[in-house]
Design an enzyme around this catalytic site. Structure first.
Site, PDB file in Angstrom:
ATOM      1  N   LYS A  67       0.050   9.258 -10.996  1.00 24.84           N
ATOM      2  CA  LYS A  67      -0.831   8.128 -10.710  1.00 24.84           C
ATOM      3  C   LYS A  67      -1.663   7.767 -11.932  1.00 24.84           C
ATOM      4  CE  LYS A  67      -1.258   9.371  -5.827  1.00 24.84           C
ATOM      5  NZ  LYS A  67      -2.059  10.032  -4.795  1.00 24.84           N
ATOM      6  N   GLN A 111      -6.525  13.079  -2.182  1.00 21.22           N
ATOM      7  CA  GLN A 111      -5.145  13.537  -2.175  1.00 21.22           C
ATOM      8  C   GLN A 111      -4.893  14.507  -1.021  1.00 21.22           C
ATOM      9  OE1 GLN A 111      -2.572  12.493  -4.065  1.00 21.22           O
ATOM     10  NE2 GLN A 111      -1.218  13.847  -2.917  1.00 21.22           N
ATOM     11  N   ASP A 134      -5.509   4.252  -0.413  1.00 22.39           N
ATOM     12  CA  ASP A 134      -4.316   4.706   0.314  1.00 22.39           C
ATOM     13  C   ASP A 134      -4.061   3.937   1.599  1.00 22.39           C
ATOM     14  OD1 ASP A 134      -2.692   6.553  -0.896  1.00 22.39           O
ATOM     15  OD2 ASP A 134      -3.905   8.291  -0.332  1.00 22.39           O
TER      16      ASP A 134
END
Length: 308
Positions: A67, A111, A134
């Protein structure tokens, strides 16, 4: 975005499936995003992606590193907080509040998975919905639930990255979605459940299967599109697939060779499925790059909403 015919490569073997190349499509997506980020820079706005990672899960370490590489490639600033495996829920909450308040952070992720024993839902709820990169905050998932199936309008909220990437791949290769039967293997928070919602909005018939489904193979055989996200290497066999169906492999397993001691990545789909399917997206090289690209897209869109 439709890939040029040159990219519609087939797997080796006569009559084999068209390979859905997530790596190529992700590269095109990032090129487009770089142009949009340059435009934001011209307006004096520097968008930034934040990441919070707890522990050193091998998959998470690799994914977060990817990322930040993507961010650097397209001009996104990167802000990261790495916490040890022993971090307490209070430590994680403090990191989330820090990201919420940091003006450099346009959007960020926590995460997953978090270490065993830490419930991710309260952590996701603590995030600012406007900074949810997300698309997993309950408020943003609620927007997806409330969206009218087949509606012409767009959802003014970030979409979950992997489901969004899967839909983008199907659309890029002109695989029909509307009116098609889709079988999803797995009902997890990051893929199965939100993907079912997104496909329903696009007027597909989505069936979510899981460990208690009586006959997963039978559900797959009647599907026009199979999306395998179970994390079981080689689960989907050729005789599970209707000839010409599209198959998207989301699962990823690290299997260690007992002779060499080296780990190799395996997807949920047996490679021999290429001889039956019409389209096949592999692991690796399929959904993974597109998930990261959709994360970048969510950040850029959040920046554009802020600017306007």
């Amino acid at each position: 975005m439709t890939l040029a015919p040159l990219a519609r490569d087939r797997w080796a073997g006569a009559g084999s499936a068209v390979r859905i190349d997530g790596t190529a499509l992700a590269a095109r997506t990032l090129d487009d995003l770089k142009v949009r980020i340059d435009r934001l820079h011209d307006h004096g706005f520097r968008p930034g992606l934040g990441t919070i990672m707890v522990g050193q899960n091998a998959g998470s370490v690799s994914y977060v590193a990817g990322k930040h590489r993507d961010s650097a490639q397209i001009g996104l600033d990167s802000i990261r907080i790495d916490l040890p495996e022993t971090a307490s829920p209070a430590d994680i909450r403090a990191a989330i509040l820090q990201m919420n308040d940091d003006p450099r952070v346009t959007a960020f992720i926590v995460q997953l998975p978090l270490p065993q024993g830490i419930d991710p839902i309260p952590m996701l709820e603590l995030m600012s919905p406007a900074k949810d990169a997300d698309g997993l905050h309950p408020t943003n998932l609620g927007e997806l639930v409330l969206a009218v199936p087949g509606g012409a309008g767009t959802i003014d909220a970030p979409l979950p990255c992997t489901p969004r990437g899967i839909v983008a791949m199907l659309e890029a290769y002109e695989v029909p979605i509307r009116g098609q039967h889709v079988t999803i293997i797995g009902q997890g928070l990051t893929v199965g459940r939100p993907l079912g919602l997104l496909l329903t909005r696009l007027e597909a018939t989505a069936t979510l299967t899981h460990s208690l489904t009586e006959d997963v193979a039978a559900e797959c055989r009647r599907a026009d599109i199979i999306i395998a996200a179970a994390g079981v290497a080689g689960l989907v066999k050729p005789d599970w697939v209707k000839p010409g169906a599209a198959v998207i492999d989301v699962g990823i397993s690290r299997i260690v060779n007992e002779h060499t001691g080296k780990a190799k990545l395996h997807g949920d789909v047996d490679p021999a499925v290429a001889d039956v399917a019409g389209f096949l997206s592999p692991t690796p090289g399929g959904v993974g790059p597109m998930t990261r690209a959709m994360l970048m897209k969510n950040v850029v869109e959040a920046a554009e909403r802020h600017l306007h």
